[in-house]
Design a protein around this motif. Structure first.
Motif, PDB file in Angstrom:
ATOM      1  N   ARG A  32       9.241  14.051   2.388  1.00  0.00           N
ATOM      2  CA  ARG A  32       8.923  11.984   2.320  1.00  0.00           C
ATOM      3  C   ARG A  32       9.712  11.701   3.790  1.00  0.00           C
ATOM      4  O   ARG A  32       9.510  11.035   4.107  1.00  0.00           O
ATOM      5  CB  ARG A  32       8.900  11.681   1.131  1.00  0.00           C
ATOM      6  CG  ARG A  32       8.332  11.461  -0.087  1.00  0.00           C
ATOM      7  CD  ARG A  32       6.944  12.113   0.179  1.00  0.00           C
ATOM      8  NE  ARG A  32       6.003  10.825   0.967  1.00  0.00           N
ATOM      9  CZ  ARG A  32       4.906  10.198   1.567  1.00  0.00           C
ATOM     10  NH1 ARG A  32       4.263  12.160   1.539  1.00  0.00           N
ATOM     11  NH2 ARG A  32       4.213   9.161   2.327  1.00  0.00           N
ATOM     12  N   ALA A  33      11.071  12.585   3.036  1.00  0.00           N
ATOM     13  CA  ALA A  33      11.757  12.049   4.519  1.00  0.00           C
ATOM     14  C   ALA A  33      11.665  12.705   5.906  1.00  0.00           C
ATOM     15  O   ALA A  33      11.348  11.695   7.304  1.00  0.00           O
ATOM     16  CB  ALA A  33      13.657  12.836   3.731  1.00  0.00           C
ATOM     17  N   GLU A  34      10.418  13.977   6.207  1.00  0.00           N
ATOM     18  CA  GLU A  34       9.792  14.388   7.040  1.00  0.00           C
ATOM     19  C   GLU A  34       8.908  13.693   7.184  1.00  0.00           C
ATOM     20  O   GLU A  34       8.636  13.546   8.623  1.00  0.00           O
ATOM     21  CB  GLU A  34      10.277  16.062   7.630  1.00  0.00           C
ATOM     22  CG  GLU A  34       9.202  16.805   8.133  1.00  0.00           C
ATOM     23  CD  GLU A  34       9.502  16.490   9.495  1.00  0.00           C
ATOM     24  OE1 GLU A  34      10.668  17.161   9.326  1.00  0.00           O
ATOM     25  OE2 GLU A  34       9.048  16.811  10.512  1.00  0.00           O
ATOM     26  N   ALA A  35       8.464  13.188   6.876  1.00  0.00           N
ATOM     27  CA  ALA A  35       6.523  13.511   6.936  1.00  0.00           C
ATOM     28  C   ALA A  35       6.562  11.305   7.512  1.00  0.00           C
ATOM     29  O   ALA A  35       5.917  11.135   7.527  1.00  0.00           O
ATOM     30  CB  ALA A  35       5.473  13.484   5.891  1.00  0.00           C
ATOM     31  N   PHE A  36       7.569  10.303   6.152  1.00  0.00           N
ATOM     32  CA  PHE A  36       7.413   8.953   6.349  1.00  0.00           C
ATOM     33  C   PHE A  36       8.443   8.539   6.445  1.00  0.00           C
ATOM     34  O   PHE A  36       8.322   7.958   7.610  1.00  0.00           O
ATOM     35  CB  PHE A  36       7.392   9.062   4.984  1.00  0.00           C
ATOM     36  CG  PHE A  36       7.049   7.148   5.069  1.00  0.00           C
ATOM     37  CD1 PHE A  36       5.197   7.456   4.974  1.00  0.00           C
ATOM     38  CD2 PHE A  36       7.493   5.938   4.914  1.00  0.00           C
ATOM     39  CE1 PHE A  36       4.999   6.105   5.103  1.00  0.00           C
ATOM     40  CE2 PHE A  36       7.022   5.077   3.921  1.00  0.00           C
ATOM     41  CZ  PHE A  36       6.050   5.131   5.027  1.00  0.00           C
ATOM     42  N   SER A  78      15.565   6.552   7.306  1.00  0.00           N
ATOM     43  CA  SER A  78      15.025   5.725   7.646  1.00  0.00           C
ATOM     44  C   SER A  78      16.021   5.028   8.520  1.00  0.00           C
ATOM     45  O   SER A  78      16.004   5.254   9.679  1.00  0.00           O
ATOM     46  CB  SER A  78      14.119   4.636   6.768  1.00  0.00           C
ATOM     47  OG  SER A  78      13.612   3.788   7.531  1.00  0.00           O
ATOM     48  N   LEU A  79      16.855   4.996   7.829  1.00  0.00           N
ATOM     49  CA  LEU A  79      17.823   3.905   8.338  1.00  0.00           C
ATOM     50  C   LEU A  79      18.543   4.838   9.845  1.00  0.00           C
ATOM     51  O   LEU A  79      19.029   3.878  11.058  1.00  0.00           O
ATOM     52  CB  LEU A  79      18.954   3.720   7.469  1.00  0.00           C
ATOM     53  CG  LEU A  79      19.083   2.605   6.742  1.00  0.00           C
ATOM     54  CD1 LEU A  79      20.207   2.193   5.836  1.00  0.00           C
ATOM     55  CD2 LEU A  79      20.137   1.060   7.660  1.00  0.00           C
ATOM     56  N   LEU A  80      18.436   5.928   9.837  1.00  0.00           N
ATOM     57  CA  LEU A  80      19.653   6.976  10.212  1.00  0.00           C
ATOM     58  C   LEU A  80      18.659   7.439  11.252  1.00  0.00           C
ATOM     59  O   LEU A  80      19.184   8.456  12.747  1.00  0.00           O
ATOM     60  CB  LEU A  80      20.726   7.840   9.941  1.00  0.00           C
ATOM     61  CG  LEU A  80      22.085   7.385   9.181  1.00  0.00           C
ATOM     62  CD1 LEU A  80      22.004   8.750   8.391  1.00  0.00           C
ATOM     63  CD2 LEU A  80      22.566   6.648   9.679  1.00  0.00           C
ATOM     64  N   THR A  88       1.135  -1.422  -0.066  1.00  0.00           N
ATOM     65  CA  THR A  88      -0.030  -0.002   0.002  1.00  0.00           C
ATOM     66  C   THR A  88       1.205   1.260  -0.246  1.00  0.00           C
ATOM     67  O   THR A  88       0.166   2.469  -0.870  1.00  0.00           O
ATOM     68  CB  THR A  88      -0.839  -0.275   1.848  1.00  0.00           C
ATOM     69  OG1 THR A  88       0.163   0.065   2.307  1.00  0.00           O
ATOM     70  CG2 THR A  88      -2.249  -0.903   0.748  1.00  0.00           C
ATOM     71  N   GLU A  89       1.934   1.017   0.778  1.00  0.00           N
ATOM     72  CA  GLU A  89       2.904   2.073   0.141  1.00  0.00           C
ATOM     73  C   GLU A  89       2.932   2.216  -0.502  1.00  0.00           C
ATOM     74  O   GLU A  89       3.491   4.213  -0.992  1.00  0.00           O
ATOM     75  CB  GLU A  89       4.194   2.123   2.363  1.00  0.00           C
ATOM     76  CG  GLU A  89       3.558   2.476   3.174  1.00  0.00           C
ATOM     77  CD  GLU A  89       2.999   3.033   3.257  1.00  0.00           C
ATOM     78  OE1 GLU A  89       2.566   4.102   3.141  1.00  0.00           O
ATOM     79  OE2 GLU A  89       2.071   2.931   4.161  1.00  0.00           O
ATOM     80  N   PHE A  90       3.465   1.622  -1.584  1.00  0.00           N
ATOM     81  CA  PHE A  90       4.021   1.156  -2.819  1.00  0.00           C
ATOM     82  C   PHE A  90       2.970   2.437  -3.833  1.00  0.00           C
ATOM     83  O   PHE A  90       3.767   3.051  -4.069  1.00  0.00           O
ATOM     84  CB  PHE A  90       4.617   0.442  -3.359  1.00  0.00           C
ATOM     85  CG  PHE A  90       5.427   0.435  -4.299  1.00  0.00           C
ATOM     86  CD1 PHE A  90       6.228   1.148  -5.112  1.00  0.00           C
ATOM     87  CD2 PHE A  90       4.442  -0.346  -5.831  1.00  0.00           C
ATOM     88  CE1 PHE A  90       6.816   1.118  -6.545  1.00  0.00           C
ATOM     89  CE2 PHE A  90       4.749  -0.123  -7.127  1.00  0.00           C
ATOM     90  CZ  PHE A  90       6.318   0.421  -6.933  1.00  0.00           C
ATOM     91  N   ALA A 126      12.189  -0.663   4.664  1.00  0.00           N
ATOM     92  CA  ALA A 126      11.600  -1.303   3.907  1.00  0.00           C
ATOM     93  C   ALA A 126      10.259  -0.111   3.618  1.00  0.00           C
ATOM     94  O   ALA A 126      10.219  -0.201   2.597  1.00  0.00           O
ATOM     95  CB  ALA A 126      10.653  -2.990   4.440  1.00  0.00           C
ATOM     96  N   LEU A 127       9.780   0.282   4.041  1.00  0.00           N
ATOM     97  CA  LEU A 127       8.122   0.757   4.027  1.00  0.00           C
ATOM     98  C   LEU A 127       8.699   2.360   3.828  1.00  0.00           C
ATOM     99  O   LEU A 127       8.392   3.022   2.381  1.00  0.00           O
ATOM    100  CB  LEU A 127       8.081   1.249   5.364  1.00  0.00           C
ATOM    101  CG  LEU A 127       6.696   0.197   5.983  1.00  0.00           C
ATOM    102  CD1 LEU A 127       5.933   0.821   7.178  1.00  0.00           C
ATOM    103  CD2 LEU A 127       5.544  -0.112   4.862  1.00  0.00           C
TER     104      LEU A 127
END
Lengths: 207, 197
Positions: free
Chosen positions: A115-119, A58-60, A7-9, A126-127
């Protein structure tokens, strides 16, 4: 978490397709879509930055202190943008020249930072990758479409290639009597074309 | 305090990694980019200013040692005598470094032409240095004995409207090329002698 990778994709492909549904990152959308080739090239460059920055953010996300998160995001995004710029200059110089100043401007593209901030700063790798890739593909298709519409109306045909591959050539689909409407490839034409496409999309109800 | 240190450390480490990897990337892509610029920007520009030459100046190029640096020299043959050399030059403009090529006619020490190749000047103003052929055409045929200046500085080059800094930069670049030419003249002549036969 109820979020699934699929769904995210897919949300980036239709439900939240960046330039149309979110109406974000309009600067390159209006600036470079004078042809389908430029639109797709810009879209792919942004997709790469979006995917890589989403993964890295996301990793950091547990390491980055909240107070300086925006600065950290910008460093990460800027790094990938320069990577794109250098690689494009080395391998697709003509595209690099026609996109010009819009490549460095990916840094300040609202979609990437958004996208960096909100997601990505709140979700797993993975998401975030799925989100970035989906948004990127949605962005690429939108830019390609907008570019195609403007190129068709503005020049009467479509021709070009994608990074030197997949050449396409479609001379005058409207017949020889068609007078190319140069307005479409100029700046105001971008607004009109974007508005009409938005209008068409809103005819189709979103789920 | 601990948070403060963490912020500084994270930002510093991120910047170091970013800077390091980018400089590594630059090192690998640089020769490729140079190649692309040569075939797609400099090549056409040089061929255009030497349009009447009997040879292909981009084919007939050699490198020359200038102190530490190596310079590209392109040679134009006119009436079967290789009398024109094209030097690359650069000067800082309004946005970034402006790259240009300068063709010098060695037999009468005049400029055969110049062209701006790479720049990041303001579109519509400074970019006209490249896009408006009339600006570059002002240099053609002028003697190289006097340094070039824009009219506001007492020279004879009309600056582009709204882009005096760019116009000055182009003049500076041309002057630098002339300076290089004067300095390397013996070496250039020697190299070209080899081509004359």
């Amino acid at each position: 978490m109820a979020k699934s990778i699929a769904t995210e994709f897919t949300k980036g492909l239709w439900k939240e397709v960046p330039p149309f549904r979110l109406v974000l990152g309009l600067c390159p959308v209006l600036g470079v879509t004078t042809s389908m080739k430029n639109g797709i090239g810009m879209g792919l460059a942004t997709t790469f930055v979006l995917l890589c920055s989403n993964i890295l953010v996301s990793l950091l996300r547990k390491v980055i202190p909240p107070k300086v998160r925006i600065a950290c995001f910008i460093i990460i995004i800027a790094t990938f943008v320069i990577v794109v710029e250098q690689v494009m200059a080395a391998f697709a110089y003509e595209l690099f020249m026609s996109l010009g100043v819009f490549i460095p401007l990916i840094v300040v593209n609202c979609i990437v930072l958004g996208r960096a901030e909100a997601f990505a700063s709140k979700n797993g790798v993975a998401l975030s990758a799925a989100d970035g890739l989906g948004m990127g593909i949605g962005f690429t298709v939108s830019l390609g479409l907008l570019g195609a519409v403007r190129e068709l109306i503005g020049t009467g045909g479509l021709s070009g290639d994608v990074f030197g591959f997949l050449p396409y050539h479609l001379p005058s689909i409207f017949g020889a009597a068609f007078q190319p409407l140069e307005f479409a490839v100029q700046a105001p034409g971008a607004f009109v074309a974007l508005g009409l496409l938005l209008c068409l999309m809103n005819l189709i109800p979103s789920k | 305090m601990g948070e403060m240190i963490k912020m500084v450390v994270v930002l510093t480490v991120l910047s170091i990694i970013s800077g390091g990897s980018l400089s590594w990337l630059k090192e690998i892509t640089e020769p490729k980019i140079e190649n692309q610029v040569m075939t797609l920007v400099k090549g056409p520009a040089i061929r255009q200013i030497l349009a009447k030459a009997d040879n292909d100046p981009v084919e007939d190029r050699f490198k020359i040692q200038d102190g530490e640096a190596e310079r590209n020299v392109f040679v134009g043959v006119f009436d079967s005598s290789p009398d024109t050399v094209v030097l690359e030059s650069a000067a800082s403009g309004y946005g970034d470094i402006i790259g240009m090529v300068v063709a010098i006619n060695m037999s009468d020490e005049t400029l055969r032409g110049i062209a701006v190749t790479t720049h990041k000047e303001t579109p519509g103003l400074g970019s006209m240095a490249k896009d408006n052929p009339r600006f570059a055409a002002q240099f053609a045929g002028k003697s190289i004995t006097r340094p070039f200046q824009v009219t506001t500085d007492g020279g004879e080059i009309s600056a582009l409207s709204g882009a005096t800094i760019t116009s000055r930069a182009v003049c500076n670049g041309v002057n630098q090329a002339i300076e290089t030419y004067t300095r390397l003249k013996p070496q250039l002549e020697e190299n070209i002698q080899g081509m004359r036969k």
